[in-house]
Design a protein around this motif. Structure first.
Motif, PDB file in Angstrom:
ATOM      1  N   ARG A  17      30.839 -85.700 -33.114  1.00  0.00           N
ATOM      2  CA  ARG A  17      30.552 -87.555 -34.258  1.00  0.00           C
ATOM      3  C   ARG A  17      29.114 -87.227 -35.484  1.00  0.00           C
ATOM      4  NH1 ARG A  17      32.575 -91.445 -31.102  1.00  0.00           N
ATOM      5  NH2 ARG A  17      34.790 -89.979 -31.103  1.00  0.00           N
ATOM      6  N   VAL A  18      30.003 -87.141 -36.364  1.00  0.00           N
ATOM      7  CA  VAL A  18      29.329 -87.293 -38.108  1.00  0.00           C
ATOM      8  C   VAL A  18      29.283 -89.218 -37.930  1.00  0.00           C
ATOM      9  CG1 VAL A  18      28.582 -86.754 -39.978  1.00  0.00           C
ATOM     10  CG2 VAL A  18      29.396 -85.076 -38.489  1.00  0.00           C
TER      11      VAL A  18
ATOM     12  N   TYR B 154      35.762 -86.359 -25.144  1.00  0.00           N
ATOM     13  CA  TYR B 154      34.992 -87.002 -26.461  1.00  0.00           C
ATOM     14  C   TYR B 154      34.020 -86.459 -25.594  1.00  0.00           C
ATOM     15  CZ  TYR B 154      32.082 -86.749 -29.775  1.00  0.00           C
ATOM     16  OH  TYR B 154      30.525 -86.724 -31.232  1.00  0.00           O
ATOM     17  N   GLN B 155      34.074 -87.663 -24.561  1.00  0.00           N
ATOM     18  CA  GLN B 155      32.333 -88.201 -24.051  1.00  0.00           C
ATOM     19  C   GLN B 155      31.969 -87.342 -22.884  1.00  0.00           C
ATOM     20  OE1 GLN B 155      30.642 -90.282 -25.273  1.00  0.00           O
ATOM     21  NE2 GLN B 155      32.030 -91.661 -26.919  1.00  0.00           N
ATOM     22  N   GLU B 156      33.159 -87.138 -22.462  1.00  0.00           N
ATOM     23  CA  GLU B 156      32.343 -85.709 -21.518  1.00  0.00           C
ATOM     24  C   GLU B 156      31.976 -84.597 -22.165  1.00  0.00           C
ATOM     25  OE1 GLU B 156      36.514 -85.754 -19.470  1.00  0.00           O
ATOM     26  OE2 GLU B 156      36.250 -87.370 -18.536  1.00  0.00           O
ATOM     27  N   GLU B 157      33.088 -84.300 -23.185  1.00  0.00           N
ATOM     28  CA  GLU B 157      32.176 -82.846 -23.620  1.00  0.00           C
ATOM     29  C   GLU B 157      30.117 -83.021 -24.079  1.00  0.00           C
ATOM     30  OE1 GLU B 157      34.531 -81.601 -26.855  1.00  0.00           O
ATOM     31  OE2 GLU B 157      36.158 -81.482 -24.873  1.00  0.00           O
ATOM     32  N   MET B 158      30.495 -84.216 -24.760  1.00  0.00           N
ATOM     33  CA  MET B 158      29.348 -84.796 -25.142  1.00  0.00           C
ATOM     34  C   MET B 158      28.002 -85.089 -24.195  1.00  0.00           C
ATOM     35  SD  MET B 158      29.034 -84.059 -28.603  1.00  0.00           S
ATOM     36  CE  MET B 158      30.228 -83.477 -28.314  1.00  0.00           C
ATOM     37  N   GLU B 159      28.275 -85.256 -23.206  1.00  0.00           N
ATOM     38  CA  GLU B 159      27.664 -84.963 -21.795  1.00  0.00           C
ATOM     39  C   GLU B 159      27.639 -84.122 -21.154  1.00  0.00           C
ATOM     40  OE1 GLU B 159      30.055 -88.135 -19.079  1.00  0.00           O
ATOM     41  OE2 GLU B 159      29.611 -90.188 -20.393  1.00  0.00           O
ATOM     42  N   GLU B 160      28.440 -83.721 -21.081  1.00  0.00           N
ATOM     43  CA  GLU B 160      27.938 -81.817 -20.574  1.00  0.00           C
ATOM     44  C   GLU B 160      27.014 -80.986 -21.282  1.00  0.00           C
ATOM     45  OE1 GLU B 160      31.708 -80.063 -19.928  1.00  0.00           O
ATOM     46  OE2 GLU B 160      32.460 -81.453 -18.629  1.00  0.00           O
TER      47      GLU B 160
ATOM     48  N   ILE C 106      21.553 -78.708 -22.468  1.00  0.00           N
ATOM     49  CA  ILE C 106      20.504 -79.052 -22.858  1.00  0.00           C
ATOM     50  C   ILE C 106      18.755 -79.552 -22.259  1.00  0.00           C
ATOM     51  CG2 ILE C 106      19.181 -80.290 -25.221  1.00  0.00           C
ATOM     52  CD1 ILE C 106      21.347 -80.358 -26.641  1.00  0.00           C
ATOM     53  N   GLU C 107      19.721 -80.872 -21.400  1.00  0.00           N
ATOM     54  CA  GLU C 107      18.356 -81.615 -20.450  1.00  0.00           C
ATOM     55  C   GLU C 107      18.102 -79.967 -19.084  1.00  0.00           C
ATOM     56  OE1 GLU C 107      19.793 -84.859 -18.619  1.00  0.00           O
ATOM     57  OE2 GLU C 107      19.603 -85.643 -20.918  1.00  0.00           O
ATOM     58  N   GLU C 108      18.681 -78.948 -19.260  1.00  0.00           N
ATOM     59  CA  GLU C 108      18.734 -77.690 -18.030  1.00  0.00           C
ATOM     60  C   GLU C 108      17.516 -76.715 -18.403  1.00  0.00           C
ATOM     61  OE1 GLU C 108      22.309 -77.182 -16.283  1.00  0.00           O
ATOM     62  OE2 GLU C 108      22.896 -78.709 -15.417  1.00  0.00           O
ATOM     63  N   MET C 109      18.398 -76.523 -20.116  1.00  0.00           N
ATOM     64  CA  MET C 109      17.887 -75.835 -20.775  1.00  0.00           C
ATOM     65  C   MET C 109      16.648 -76.376 -21.402  1.00  0.00           C
ATOM     66  SD  MET C 109      20.226 -74.417 -23.639  1.00  0.00           S
ATOM     67  CE  MET C 109      19.686 -73.195 -24.268  1.00  0.00           C
ATOM     68  N   GLU C 110      15.964 -77.077 -21.568  1.00  0.00           N
ATOM     69  CA  GLU C 110      14.535 -77.629 -21.725  1.00  0.00           C
ATOM     70  C   GLU C 110      13.209 -77.996 -20.251  1.00  0.00           C
ATOM     71  OE1 GLU C 110      14.980 -81.575 -23.142  1.00  0.00           O
ATOM     72  OE2 GLU C 110      15.525 -80.924 -25.669  1.00  0.00           O
ATOM     73  N   GLU C 111      14.284 -78.054 -19.057  1.00  0.00           N
ATOM     74  CA  GLU C 111      13.441 -78.090 -18.156  1.00  0.00           C
ATOM     75  C   GLU C 111      13.152 -76.634 -17.170  1.00  0.00           C
ATOM     76  OE1 GLU C 111      15.844 -79.949 -15.353  1.00  0.00           O
ATOM     77  OE2 GLU C 111      15.086 -81.938 -15.962  1.00  0.00           O
ATOM     78  N   ALA C 112      14.234 -75.413 -17.974  1.00  0.00           N
ATOM     79  CA  ALA C 112      13.720 -74.182 -17.498  1.00  0.00           C
ATOM     80  C   ALA C 112      13.253 -73.853 -18.098  1.00  0.00           C
ATOM     81  CB  ALA C 112      15.184 -73.815 -17.650  1.00  0.00           C
TER      82      ALA C 112
END
Length: 227
Positions: free
Chosen positions: A50-51, A175-181, A186-192
């Motif tokens: 969402r913008v 939409y909220q569920e998709e954004m949370e996923e 993104i967090e998993e990628m940053e941790e990796a």
């Protein structure tokens, strides 16, 4: 031959005319449902994150043809009500198209005729797509099929468990569920990435230590040879 002028026409059709025609089509749902006391209406424009959200408009990041209308409930219900709601997108494109066509035919509109003819083409295209009863690629009925089923059998939706027009509340929850996923990914990628960087740093430290040790051995061996 497909030339520069054709390319410009294609861009105008894809990024201006088609989105406007589709927006008008979805606006037909908004206007007709508002007459019958729509509850929590929303017109989503685009797709992706969402913008901003203003009044009933939910504008997404990726602008193109994907727009849809949703609502939670109607204060006044009935077969006739739903027929009019599904007829709204047809009428909102058909009536202006007929007026515009008459203006062009009677030379009232004489400038940018090519643009308006193309606009007319897509308006009549979506009218035809909505009027003729059929199912779309995902098995959902078009407006013509929904109207036909309601008039003939009294069914709101043709052979589907999901509503033709989705609930705004359910759309927001999805939409909220998709954004949370997405945020979790993104967090998993940053941790990796951090773990990989730490591993690389550890390897670099070990490599430097090994090189320093080899240098010390070489210096020591050189000193022994000199003595």
């Amino acid at each position: 031959m497909f030339g520069l002028q054709d390319l410009i026409s294609l861009v105008i059709s894809a990024f201006i005319i088609l989105p406007v025609v589709i927006f008008l089509r979805e606006l037909g749902y908004v206007i007709t449902s508002a007459v019958f006391g729509v509850v929590n209406p929303r017109l989503t424009i685009g797709s992706g994150p969402r913008v901003f959200k203003f009044w009933i408009f939910d504008v997404r990041r990726y602008y193109h043809l994907y727009s849809w209308f949703s609502y939670d409930d109607l204060k006044r219900k009935g077969k006739f009500v739903y027929v009019l709601i599904y007829a709204g997108p047809i009428l909102i494109n058909l009536v202006p198209a007929l007026v515009l066509n008459a203006l062009i035919a009677n030379d009232v509109i004489t400038e940018y005729v090519t643009f308006w003819n193309r606009f007319l083409f897509y308006q009549f295209y979506y009218v035809l797509f909505d009027v003729v009863p059929m199912k779309t690629i995902n098995g959902m009925p078009n407006n013509g099929m929904v109207i036909y089923e309601m008039l003939r059998y009294g069914k709101r939706v043709d052979y589907n468990t999901d509503p033709f027009i989705p609930s705004t509340t359910e759309v927001e929850e999805e939409y909220q569920e998709e954004m949370e996923e997405i945020e979790e990914q993104i967090e998993e990628m940053e941790e990796a990435t951090e773990e990989m960087n730490e591993a690389d740093d550890g390897q670099e430290v070990r490599r430097d230590s090994k090189e320093d040790e080899e240098d010390r051995k070489e210096r020591k061996m050189g000193g022994m040879e000199n003595s």
